[in-house]
Design an enzyme around this catalytic site. Structure first.
Site, mmCIF file in Angstrom:
data_model
loop_
_atom_site.group_PDB
_atom_site.id
_atom_site.type_symbol
_atom_site.label_atom_id
_atom_site.label_comp_id
_atom_site.label_asym_id
_atom_site.label_seq_id
_atom_site.Cartn_x
_atom_site.Cartn_y
_atom_site.Cartn_z
ATOM 1 N N ARG A 1 0.856 -1.185 0.000
ATOM 2 C CA ARG A 1 0.000 0.000 0.000
ATOM 3 C C ARG A 1 0.893 1.237 0.000
ATOM 4 O O ARG A 1 1.907 1.281 0.709
ATOM 5 C CB ARG A 1 -0.901 0.034 1.244
ATOM 6 C CG ARG A 1 -2.078 -0.936 1.214
ATOM 7 C CD ARG A 1 -3.127 -0.590 0.160
ATOM 8 N NE ARG A 1 -4.250 -1.514 0.163
ATOM 9 C CZ ARG A 1 -4.341 -2.633 -0.567
ATOM 10 N NH1 ARG A 1 -3.363 -2.967 -1.389
ATOM 11 N NH2 ARG A 1 -5.406 -3.400 -0.498
ATOM 12 N N GLU B 1 -2.923 7.519 -4.615
ATOM 13 C CA GLU B 1 -3.316 6.908 -5.908
ATOM 14 C C GLU B 1 -4.809 7.016 -6.193
ATOM 15 O O GLU B 1 -5.215 7.002 -7.358
ATOM 16 C CB GLU B 1 -2.885 5.435 -5.957
ATOM 17 C CG GLU B 1 -3.650 4.532 -4.993
ATOM 18 C CD GLU B 1 -3.194 3.069 -5.068
ATOM 19 O OE1 GLU B 1 -1.978 2.815 -5.014
ATOM 20 O OE2 GLU B 1 -4.070 2.188 -5.177
ATOM 21 N N HIS C 1 -1.122 -0.120 -9.479
ATOM 22 C CA HIS C 1 -1.789 -1.094 -8.605
ATOM 23 C C HIS C 1 -2.273 -2.308 -9.417
ATOM 24 O O HIS C 1 -3.453 -2.664 -9.369
ATOM 25 C CB HIS C 1 -2.958 -0.431 -7.863
ATOM 26 C CG HIS C 1 -3.233 -1.085 -6.533
ATOM 27 N ND1 HIS C 1 -3.491 -0.386 -5.392
ATOM 28 C CD2 HIS C 1 -3.281 -2.394 -6.174
ATOM 29 C CE1 HIS C 1 -3.701 -1.222 -4.391
ATOM 30 N NE2 HIS C 1 -3.569 -2.455 -4.840
HETATM 31 N N1 LIG Z 1 -0.667 -4.375 -5.092
HETATM 32 C C1 LIG Z 1 -1.638 -5.265 -5.049
HETATM 33 O O1 LIG Z 1 -2.268 -5.533 -6.078
HETATM 34 C C2 LIG Z 1 -1.953 -5.980 -3.751
HETATM 35 C C3 LIG Z 1 -2.774 -7.106 -3.812
HETATM 36 C C4 LIG Z 1 -3.033 -7.827 -2.635
HETATM 37 C C5 LIG Z 1 -2.516 -7.407 -1.432
HETATM 38 N N2 LIG Z 1 -1.752 -6.289 -1.402
HETATM 39 C C6 LIG Z 1 -1.203 -5.828 -0.106
HETATM 40 O O2 LIG Z 1 -0.359 -6.848 0.424
HETATM 41 C C7 LIG Z 1 -0.558 -6.866 1.843
HETATM 42 C C8 LIG Z 1 -0.108 -8.207 2.393
HETATM 43 O O3 LIG Z 1 -0.986 -9.227 1.937
HETATM 44 P P1 LIG Z 1 -0.868 -10.721 2.510
HETATM 45 O O4 LIG Z 1 -1.917 -11.498 1.806
HETATM 46 O O5 LIG Z 1 0.538 -11.190 2.489
HETATM 47 O O6 LIG Z 1 -1.317 -10.487 4.018
HETATM 48 P P2 LIG Z 1 -0.988 -11.399 5.278
HETATM 49 O O7 LIG Z 1 -1.995 -11.039 6.308
HETATM 50 O O8 LIG Z 1 -0.843 -12.846 4.881
HETATM 51 O O9 LIG Z 1 0.462 -10.898 5.736
HETATM 52 C C9 LIG Z 1 0.666 -9.657 6.350
HETATM 53 C C10 LIG Z 1 1.838 -9.808 7.304
HETATM 54 O O10 LIG Z 1 2.067 -8.541 7.912
HETATM 55 C C11 LIG Z 1 2.325 -8.748 9.291
HETATM 56 N N3 LIG Z 1 1.987 -7.553 10.057
HETATM 57 C C12 LIG Z 1 0.746 -7.076 10.331
HETATM 58 N N4 LIG Z 1 0.845 -5.969 11.082
HETATM 59 C C13 LIG Z 1 2.169 -5.749 11.281
HETATM 60 C C14 LIG Z 1 2.898 -4.746 11.993
HETATM 61 N N5 LIG Z 1 2.284 -3.763 12.646
HETATM 62 N N6 LIG Z 1 4.235 -4.829 11.990
HETATM 63 C C15 LIG Z 1 4.877 -5.840 11.350
HETATM 64 N N7 LIG Z 1 4.237 -6.820 10.672
HETATM 65 C C16 LIG Z 1 2.897 -6.761 10.631
HETATM 66 C C17 LIG Z 1 1.447 -9.936 9.685
HETATM 67 O O11 LIG Z 1 1.923 -10.566 10.868
HETATM 68 C C18 LIG Z 1 1.546 -10.819 8.444
HETATM 69 O O12 LIG Z 1 2.616 -11.747 8.545
HETATM 70 C C19 LIG Z 1 -2.064 -6.564 1.988
HETATM 71 O O13 LIG Z 1 -2.364 -6.047 3.263
HETATM 72 C C20 LIG Z 1 -2.300 -5.544 0.910
HETATM 73 O O14 LIG Z 1 -2.100 -4.251 1.429
HETATM 74 C C21 LIG Z 1 -1.463 -5.582 -2.522
#
Ligand SMILES: NC(=O)c1ccc[n+]([C@@H]2O[C@H](COP(=O)([O-])OP(=O)(O)OC[C@H]3O[C@@H](n4cnc5c(N)ncnc54)[C@H](O)[C@@H]3O)[C@@H](O)[C@H]2O)c1
Length: 331
Positions: free
Chosen positions: A233, A262, A294
């Site tokens: 993000r 964005e 994105h």
């Molecule tokens: N660009 C895109 O098209 C796109 C698409 C999907 C997801 N995303 C982004 O990717 C991110 C991650 O997705 P995911 O499926 O891997 O999620 P996920 O929940 O599997 O993984 C997120 C990780 O972040 C960690 N985390 C949460 N809060 C934290 C903090 N305060 N400090 C440190 N670590 C922390 C969690 O413990 C977890 O391991 C989503 O939240 C989304 O913002 C982007």
């Protein structure tokens, strides 16, 4: 019942229409939900939204007045939705908690390698029959260090690819992922990860604790010749601070699939308009920066899974069932 879906891309429309066909009528709109477009939802119990829809308090209140009771968000991230207000209004909010993490992880790698090996510049040159190599020198990643901030589903998939490149792995997360540790990842404090990594990739969700995770101090901690990739993000990076560092000539490459401002730009054709966002306009002028709008999730596989899960979320709501995708009500 007719469902109104906002922010639908042309490629997505047939998939959404097909998936809902046997269940509900669906009206697909390319406009995003915001203050101006909220009245379109009047009379629709269910609205379907995407990441750049605005579901802050005013829009949610307008939806509730129009009779909306459920929001079906077509993404994993939900930082665009005020969940507390949705809860107070008695709404149900569901998201897609799982879809192909490979879509995003593979795209993060695409950005990393494109900036490392100057692919966009090389392509532009060869189209112009300019076959010089000056300025196109990249670096081997084998033996270098990848730092993964957020080692959940996408971070783990990213780490597996890094492992395949023969990179050393550093991780930072509130929870250690045993699968990443099996790849040899060492969990270290954020400052150490930033100081030691040749490639830094962001995969934590955007929340108050992670907002501007990569601020001016964090950027200064990074190696001058590091590669930085953000496919999570935009709000994770202080973009103005990043521009200031880029002006100093720092970083081998920066790949950004997301940008903190964005909304209102990404997914739209602004090619014939003056861009008012000077930070974005400056960002895209750097030869070592690549910005995409994105699109990391945008594979047939991931979008298919997102659409199927969204239909399931809607059917669960209408049947009064609860699933792990429901964010509101909270329990
Ligand atoms: N660009 C895109 O098209 C796109 C698409 C999907 C997801 N995303 C982004 O990717 C991110 C991650 O997705 P995911 O499926 O891997 O999620 P996920 O929940 O599997 O993984 C997120 C990780 O972040 C960690 N985390 C949460 N809060 C934290 C903090 N305060 N400090 C440190 N670590 C922390 C969690 O413990 C977890 O391991 C989503 O939240 C989304 O913002 C982007």
């Amino acid at each position: 019942m007719e469902i109104v879906a906002f922010g639908v891309q042309a490629d997505e429309k047939p998939l959404i229409e097909q998936a809902f066909r046997d269940h509900h009528a669906v009206r697909c709109l390319d406009v995003f939900l915001n203050d101006d477009t909220a009245p379109i939802a009047a009379g629709h119990e269910i609205v379907c939204t995407s990441v750049n829809c605005d579901l802050g308090a005013p829009v949610l209140r307008a939806l509730a007045v129009g009779g909306t009771r459920m929001v079906a968000q077509r993404s994993t991230g939900f930082n665009n939705i005020d969940l507390d207000v949705a809860g107070d209004l008695g709404m149900t909010v569901a998201r897609v908690s799982y879809y192909s993490p490979y879509s995003v992880a593979e795209f993060a790698w695409t950005l990393a390698m494109a900036v490392n090996r100057r692919i966009v510049r090389a392509s532009t040159r060869t189209r112009d029959f300019d076959f010089r190599l000056d300025g196109l020198m990249g670096r081997d990643l084998h033996g270098r260090t990848a730092g993964v901030l957020g080692t959940g589903k996408i971070g783990e998939a990213f780490a597996r690819i890094a492992h395949g490149f023969g990179m050393k792995l550093l991780g930072w997360d509130v929870a250690e992922n045993p699968a990443c540790m099996q790849l040899g990842m060492r969990y270290v404090p954020k400052e150490r990860l930033l100081a030691e990594s040749d490639l830094v990739s962001l995969h934590v969700p955007l929340m108050p604790e992670t907002s501007r995770l990569i601020d001016a101090d964090a950027l200064r901690t990074m190696k001058d010749d590091a590669i930085l990739v953000n496919s999570s993000r935009g709000g994770l990076i202080d973009t103005a601070a990043l521009v200031a560092e880029l002006r100093e000539g720092r970083f081998t490459g920066v790949g950004l699939d997301v940008y903190e401002a964005e909304a209102g730009l990404f997914f739209l054709d602004k090619s014939l308009q003056a861009i008012e966002d000077d930070t974005l306009a400056r960002l895209v002028t750097f030869p070592n920066v690549l910005v995409t709008s994105h699109q990391a999730y945008y594979t047939r596989d991931a979008v298919g899974q997102i659409v199927d899960t969204t239909v399931r979320n809607v059917l669960d709501y209408t049947a009064g069932r609860r699933s792990e995708n429901v964010l509101v009500p909270r329990s």
